[in-house]
Design a protein around this motif. Sequence first.
Motif, PDB file in Angstrom:
ATOM      1  N   ARG A   1      -3.410   4.988  15.557  1.00  0.00           N
ATOM      2  CA  ARG A   1      -3.718   4.620  14.167  1.00  0.00           C
ATOM      3  C   ARG A   1      -4.059   3.134  14.061  1.00  0.00           C
ATOM      4  NH1 ARG A   1      -0.035   4.356  10.896  1.00  0.00           N
ATOM      5  NH2 ARG A   1       1.806   4.484  12.230  1.00  0.00           N
TER       6      ARG A   1
ATOM      7  N   ALA B   1      -6.741  -3.058   6.226  1.00  0.00           N
ATOM      8  CA  ALA B   1      -7.440  -3.936   7.153  1.00  0.00           C
ATOM      9  C   ALA B   1      -6.930  -5.345   6.954  1.00  0.00           C
ATOM     10  CB  ALA B   1      -8.942  -3.877   6.911  1.00  0.00           C
TER      11      ALA B   1
ATOM     12  N   THR C   1      -6.918  -2.978  11.957  1.00  0.00           N
ATOM     13  CA  THR C   1      -6.957  -1.861  11.018  1.00  0.00           C
ATOM     14  C   THR C   1      -5.835  -0.882  11.331  1.00  0.00           C
ATOM     15  OG1 THR C   1      -9.361  -2.058  10.790  1.00  0.00           O
ATOM     16  CG2 THR C   1      -8.352   0.017  10.089  1.00  0.00           C
ATOM     17  N   ILE C   2      -5.126  -0.490  10.304  1.00  0.00           N
ATOM     18  CA  ILE C   2      -4.088   0.529  10.442  1.00  0.00           C
ATOM     19  C   ILE C   2      -4.499   1.696   9.565  1.00  0.00           C
ATOM     20  CG2 ILE C   2      -1.637   1.051  10.335  1.00  0.00           C
ATOM     21  CD1 ILE C   2      -1.123  -1.984  10.208  1.00  0.00           C
ATOM     22  N   GLN C   3      -4.703   2.853  10.183  1.00  0.00           N
ATOM     23  CA  GLN C   3      -5.101   4.037   9.437  1.00  0.00           C
ATOM     24  C   GLN C   3      -3.880   4.876   9.084  1.00  0.00           C
ATOM     25  OE1 GLN C   3      -7.877   5.551  12.482  1.00  0.00           O
ATOM     26  NE2 GLN C   3      -9.543   5.159  11.030  1.00  0.00           N
ATOM     27  N   ARG C   4      -3.966   5.543   7.968  1.00  0.00           N
ATOM     28  CA  ARG C   4      -2.902   6.481   7.538  1.00  0.00           C
ATOM     29  C   ARG C   4      -1.530   5.806   7.673  1.00  0.00           C
ATOM     30  NH1 ARG C   4      -6.017   8.634  11.169  1.00  0.00           N
ATOM     31  NH2 ARG C   4      -4.368   8.867  12.740  1.00  0.00           N
ATOM     32  N   THR C   5      -1.377   4.712   6.962  1.00  0.00           N
ATOM     33  CA  THR C   5      -0.169   3.912   7.114  1.00  0.00           C
ATOM     34  C   THR C   5       1.109   4.719   6.869  1.00  0.00           C
ATOM     35  OG1 THR C   5      -0.408   3.180   4.813  1.00  0.00           O
ATOM     36  CG2 THR C   5      -1.226   1.709   6.543  1.00  0.00           C
TER      37      THR C   5
ATOM     38  N   GLN D   1      -2.542   5.442   3.187  1.00  0.00           N
ATOM     39  CA  GLN D   1      -3.746   4.633   2.970  1.00  0.00           C
ATOM     40  C   GLN D   1      -4.073   3.831   4.228  1.00  0.00           C
ATOM     41  OE1 GLN D   1      -5.608   4.638  -0.052  1.00  0.00           O
ATOM     42  NE2 GLN D   1      -4.300   6.437  -0.255  1.00  0.00           N
ATOM     43  N   ASP D   2      -5.333   3.448   4.345  1.00  0.00           N
ATOM     44  CA  ASP D   2      -5.755   2.577   5.436  1.00  0.00           C
ATOM     45  C   ASP D   2      -5.689   1.126   4.972  1.00  0.00           C
ATOM     46  OD1 ASP D   2      -8.514   4.736   6.556  1.00  0.00           O
ATOM     47  OD2 ASP D   2      -6.331   5.005   6.610  1.00  0.00           O
TER      48      ASP D   2
ATOM     49  N   ASP E   1       5.304   1.060   9.489  1.00  0.00           N
ATOM     50  CA  ASP E   1       4.316   0.025   9.771  1.00  0.00           C
ATOM     51  C   ASP E   1       4.595  -1.263   8.998  1.00  0.00           C
ATOM     52  OD1 ASP E   1       1.654   2.529   9.676  1.00  0.00           O
ATOM     53  OD2 ASP E   1       3.006   1.952  11.319  1.00  0.00           O
TER      54      ASP E   1
ATOM     55  N   THR F   1       0.834  -1.186   0.000  1.00  0.00           N
ATOM     56  CA  THR F   1       0.000   0.000   0.000  1.00  0.00           C
ATOM     57  C   THR F   1       0.874   1.243   0.000  1.00  0.00           C
ATOM     58  OG1 THR F   1      -1.908   1.040   1.072  1.00  0.00           O
ATOM     59  CG2 THR F   1      -0.159   0.239   2.505  1.00  0.00           C
TER      60      THR F   1
ATOM     61  N   SER G   1      -6.032  -0.191  15.407  1.00  0.00           N
ATOM     62  CA  SER G   1      -7.200  -0.629  16.157  1.00  0.00           C
ATOM     63  C   SER G   1      -7.546  -2.050  15.748  1.00  0.00           C
ATOM     64  CB  SER G   1      -8.395   0.302  15.919  1.00  0.00           C
ATOM     65  OG  SER G   1      -8.771   0.274  14.552  1.00  0.00           O
TER      66      SER G   1
END
Lengths: 116, 110
Positions: free
Chosen positions: A64, A20, A78-82, A17-18, A86, A13, A66
């Motif tokens: 970021r 899941a 879920t990782i937001q705003r990778t 980007q987020d 990460d 990614t 959860s």
Amino acid sequence: GAGVSQSPRYKVTKRGQDVALRCDPISGHVSLYWYRQALGQGPEFLTYFNYEAQQDKSGLPNDRFSAERPEGSISTLTIQRTEQRDSAMYRCASSLLTSGKAGELFFGEGSRLTVL
Amino acid sequence: DAKTTQPPSMDCAEGRAANLPCNHSTISGNEYVYWYRQIHSQGPQYIIHGLKNNETNEMASLIITEDRKSSTLILPHATLRDTAVYYCIVRAPGANNLFFGTGTRLTVIP
């Protein structure tokens, strides 16, 4: 299935980007764990569920990250705003209980996340 | 928060016994010693666990010293497929977090 199933196996990614990541534990297993593993390191604890209840999220590195397990079976991390940091192998494990032989963790094959 | 100390690497000749040491001098009375191994890029695999008595199963034997401050995992006849990273972990009953550390990389040599 017979074992812990994770998907996707590989995810590339772009930064920001987020993503899941999904984990389907062994049927009937009460406990579900998320770990992250960097190259050459041992797995690092992220979070843990008993049934649908998130018992411990102390290992999540920041807000970021959860995780949920709404029906006590399948879980999503879920990782937001990778960010590039990460990038790692994300491993899910499940166990029947949390102690003794029943506390044996069964690990999935992992989801390898690469953030460009 | 490492509770165990292991040598970073070891070699063992194929067919010989592999003895992997682990130091856990701060172990509490109710903490178990668990061993897992990780072959290449696979997920960690449970091997054995014990409290204070020696344990044996089809994979390995676990020898825990009387003071419980150290233990040894024994693979009686190492094969090439036993090449892996071996993790020694202490864990209290009901504790959710297994702290893996960096383990011992065992290389079985033909």
